[in-house]
Design a protein around this motif. Sequence first.
Motif, short mmCIF file in Angstrom:
data_model
loop_
_atom_site.label_atom_id
_atom_site.label_comp_id
_atom_site.label_asym_id
_atom_site.label_seq_id
_atom_site.Cartn_x
_atom_site.Cartn_y
_atom_site.Cartn_z
N GLY A 128 -40.42 10.15 12.08
CA GLY A 128 -41.28 9.68 11.00
C GLY A 128 -41.49 10.77 9.98
N SER A 129 -42.44 10.52 9.09
CA SER A 129 -42.77 11.49 8.06
C SER A 129 -44.21 11.94 8.30
N ASP A 130 -44.41 13.25 8.36
CA ASP A 130 -45.75 13.80 8.57
C ASP A 130 -46.33 13.36 9.93
N VAL A 131 -45.58 13.63 10.97
CA VAL A 131 -45.94 13.07 12.28
C VAL A 131 -46.36 14.11 13.33
N GLU A 132 -46.58 15.37 12.88
CA GLU A 132 -46.89 16.39 13.89
C GLU A 132 -48.18 16.04 14.67
N ALA A 133 -49.17 15.50 13.96
CA ALA A 133 -50.43 15.15 14.65
C ALA A 133 -50.18 14.05 15.68
N VAL A 134 -49.28 13.13 15.35
CA VAL A 134 -48.97 12.04 16.29
C VAL A 134 -48.26 12.62 17.52
N ALA A 135 -47.42 13.63 17.28
CA ALA A 135 -46.70 14.27 18.39
C ALA A 135 -47.71 14.92 19.35
N GLU A 170 -41.32 20.14 19.73
CA GLU A 170 -40.03 20.70 19.31
C GLU A 170 -39.47 19.87 18.16
N LYS A 171 -39.30 20.51 17.02
CA LYS A 171 -38.80 19.77 15.86
C LYS A 171 -37.29 19.60 15.99
N PHE A 172 -36.81 18.45 15.61
CA PHE A 172 -35.37 18.17 15.72
C PHE A 172 -34.84 17.78 14.34
N SER A 173 -33.70 18.33 13.98
CA SER A 173 -33.11 17.97 12.68
C SER A 173 -31.80 17.22 12.91
N PRO A 174 -31.82 15.90 12.72
CA PRO A 174 -30.59 15.13 12.94
C PRO A 174 -29.55 15.45 11.87
N THR A 175 -28.32 15.17 12.17
CA THR A 175 -27.25 15.34 11.18
C THR A 175 -27.57 14.47 9.96
#
Length: 342
Positions: free
Chosen positions: A27-34, A170-175
């Motif tokens: 999502g966008s801006d989802v760190e709090a949800v994580a 852990e942040k993930f950056s998809p291709t």
Amino acid sequence: MDSREVIAAGRFVADKLGQKVVGVLLGSDVEAVAREAIEYGADRVLYVDDPAYGEYLNLRFADAIFEMVAAQKPYAFLLVANELGKDIAGRIAYRLGTGLATDNVQLAVEDYFNPQAKQTFKNLMIQIRPDFGTRLARIYTPRTRPQMATVRPGNFASLERNPGRQGGLEKFSPTQRDYPAVVRSIVEVPKPSVDLRGADVVITLGLGILRDRSGKRRDPKEAYDLAVRLKGVIESMHGLKVELGATRALIYAELRELDGLIGKDNQVGQTGATVSPAVYFAVGVSGSLQHKVGMSRSKKIVAINTDPEAPIFQVAHYPIVGDLYEELPRITALIGGSSGAA
Ligand SMILES: Cc1cc2nc3c(=O)[nH]c(=O)nc-3n(C[C@H](O)[C@H](O)[C@H](O)COP(=O)(O)OP(=O)(O)OC[C@H]3O[C@@H](n4cnc5c(N)ncnc54)[C@H](O)[C@@H]3O)c2cc1C
């Protein structure tokens, strides 16, 4: 809510296996949800935080989730069987080259002996879902990993929130890829008129409303009015939220008398809503498996049926063998005082 339930389902399996629950979030801006996912029972959350994922686009999400799951190599991968989970689960299973059991109402972890292979598979996640007939099927997929399953909302109680619970983010950056489809506008689907899952009490009518105990045909609207009256008394006397449910058989009967009063939004069961209210009234409901998987987790079940052998009595806490046309007014009067007034 649905995501909390799937975390609870994952927790159940992982605890049996001595493994970790890793949440996947896009999502966008989802760190709090994580962080919230950790508080509800995940050990780690792998998340994509990117404006490109602010709106759901199935190809974009499927690619990213596939990459995340392929990198983690989990034992099992669970999704919620809601619109989005159903849309995406098959795509991921296909790409991972694994099987998928959909709409599970239970999960178990057990050893499984395969008689053909004469082999025991230790600690297998067993997927349990209604089959197309009248039974619960247990699905064994011992050879491929991850075992993939979707779980039906309403079948796994979410865990208590624990604000102090710690876990890894852990942040993930998809291709990065270009997609031919873009979201231009979003149109909200009207919310169902009936909030079965949010109700404290559900009063469900079945095909038994068609006749009284003597076999005489009755106007189904009469039973509907009796249920509405009971609803009104419970709401006014106890301040509880009450909704009317229906079996699929009653809805599919498309009774002219119930037109506009009972419809698909009222359906409880395998292909309707799964509910677990404080009190569930099953009124003229036989208790088919497809119905029971949607209501048997209710805290207290009151069943009214003329047939003492009706399967609904297997799950009823308060079995009432009798005619609903006599019993509904009696219960309403008991709850509402002698007048039974709402
Ligand atoms: C793939 C699939 C999915 C399905 N999904 C669902 C689902 O989501 N939800 C669902 O409900 N069904 C579902 N069904 C249908 C299900 O199998 C049953 O046919 C249905 O639940 C039966 O509904 P019923 O209990 O109203 O009717 P019946 O089975 O006809 O039962 C009526 C009951 O009323 C009693 N009765 C009769 N007269 C009276 C009276 N005067 N007072 C009191 N009791 C009386 C009878 O003894 C009987 O037990 C599904 C079926 C399939 C194959």
